[in-house]
Design an enzyme around this catalytic site. Structure first.
Site, PDB file in Angstrom:
ATOM      1  N   ASP A  10       0.855  -1.181   0.000  1.00 24.06           N
ATOM      2  CA  ASP A  10       0.000   0.000   0.000  1.00 24.06           C
ATOM      3  C   ASP A  10       0.893   1.235   0.000  1.00 24.06           C
ATOM      4  O   ASP A  10       1.875   1.302   0.769  1.00 24.06           O
ATOM      5  CB  ASP A  10      -0.909   0.019   1.226  1.00 24.06           C
ATOM      6  CG  ASP A  10      -1.977  -1.059   1.170  1.00 24.06           C
ATOM      7  OD1 ASP A  10      -2.096  -1.723   0.116  1.00 24.06           O
ATOM      8  OD2 ASP A  10      -2.702  -1.229   2.169  1.00 24.06           O
ATOM      9  N   ASP A 132     -14.851  -3.950  -1.261  1.00 23.38           N
ATOM     10  CA  ASP A 132     -14.437  -3.805   0.128  1.00 23.38           C
ATOM     11  C   ASP A 132     -15.691  -3.770   0.997  1.00 23.38           C
ATOM     12  O   ASP A 132     -16.520  -2.860   0.857  1.00 23.38           O
ATOM     13  CB  ASP A 132     -13.625  -2.525   0.312  1.00 23.38           C
ATOM     14  CG  ASP A 132     -12.419  -2.476  -0.619  1.00 23.38           C
ATOM     15  OD1 ASP A 132     -11.850  -3.547  -0.884  1.00 23.38           O
ATOM     16  OD2 ASP A 132     -12.058  -1.376  -1.077  1.00 23.38           O
TER      17      ASP A 132
END
Length: 227
Positions: A10, A132
């Protein structure tokens, strides 16, 4: 069936970070250079890499493509890239920078016509639906917004149009190192057998990976547990 391990990187400000439960206020920064991390993963035998542009997710446009431009020629990894892909120009920019696959989350929720057209234009082998999930609903915009849509609704939209890949992140477990909700992912696999579902969120140890393989899950993203 062998489960594919996909390490996660990330990015914020070009650096490796990890969030806890998708909270930008709970950020931990790691000293490793993203390119060095990618090379290490390849040396370990990894073939696929999951990279999320967290800055891009908030800015609604890719912000860390220069990192991708460094990773792609430095490794032979199949890079799946997400974060800030809101239009065809951004999608093409990520592909041109070296991404093998593009993860589309918010755009797939907010603009059904656009994502459907991308499936036809770029092909289902290049596009991954990024779903998500928090409390049964799909979250968007860097996990900051509750869309009100269920995962089943999204799948009903896109599977008939050829969707073949999905990454489903259980936000409640992401970064918590408490183990995935395997029942949830097995149910997804059974409900949508034509879609390769990637488990994401909560992986903490080798036993989690063995269990994913035993259950026949296609692939697993591992983030904080590796760091």
């Amino acid at each position: 069936m062998r489960t594919i391990i996909i390490p996660a990187i990330d990015l914020m400000d070009g650096k490796c970070v990890r969030l806890t439960q998708g909270d930008y206020g709970q950020k931990k920064e790691y000293s490793a250079d993203p390119v060095d991390m990618a090379k290490q993963y390849e040396d370990y035998g990894v073939t696929r890499l999951h990279v999320v542009d967290l800055d891009g997710a908030r800015a609604k446009m890719p912000c860390n493509l220069k990192v991708l431009e460094r990773i792609a020629p430095s490794t032979g990894l199949d890079v799946e890239w997400g974060g800030g892909i809101k239009d065809a120009s951004s999608l093409r920019s990520a592909l041109d920078a070296g991404a093998g696959r593009i993860i589309c989350g918010s755009i797939a929720v907010d603009d059904r016509a656009t994502f459907t057209s991308w499936l036809k234009t770029f092909g289902p082998s290049r596009l991954i639906l990024g779903a998500d999930v928090r409390d049964g609903k799909v979250a968007t915009h860097g996990w900051l917004k509750d869309s009100g849509l269920s995962l089943d609704e999204l799948m009903d939209w896109y599977v008939p149009d050829g969707l073949s890949q999905m990454i489903c992140t259980d936000i409640s477990r992401d970064g918590m190192l408490q183990g995935p909700d395997f029942r949830f992912y097995v149910a997804l696999k059974q409900a949508w057998p034509s879609v390769d579902v990637t488990l994401s969120g909560g992986v903490s140890c080798m036993d989690d990976l063995y269990e994913a393989s035993r259950l026949g899950l296609h692939s697993v993203i591992v983030g904080k547990a590796i760091y």
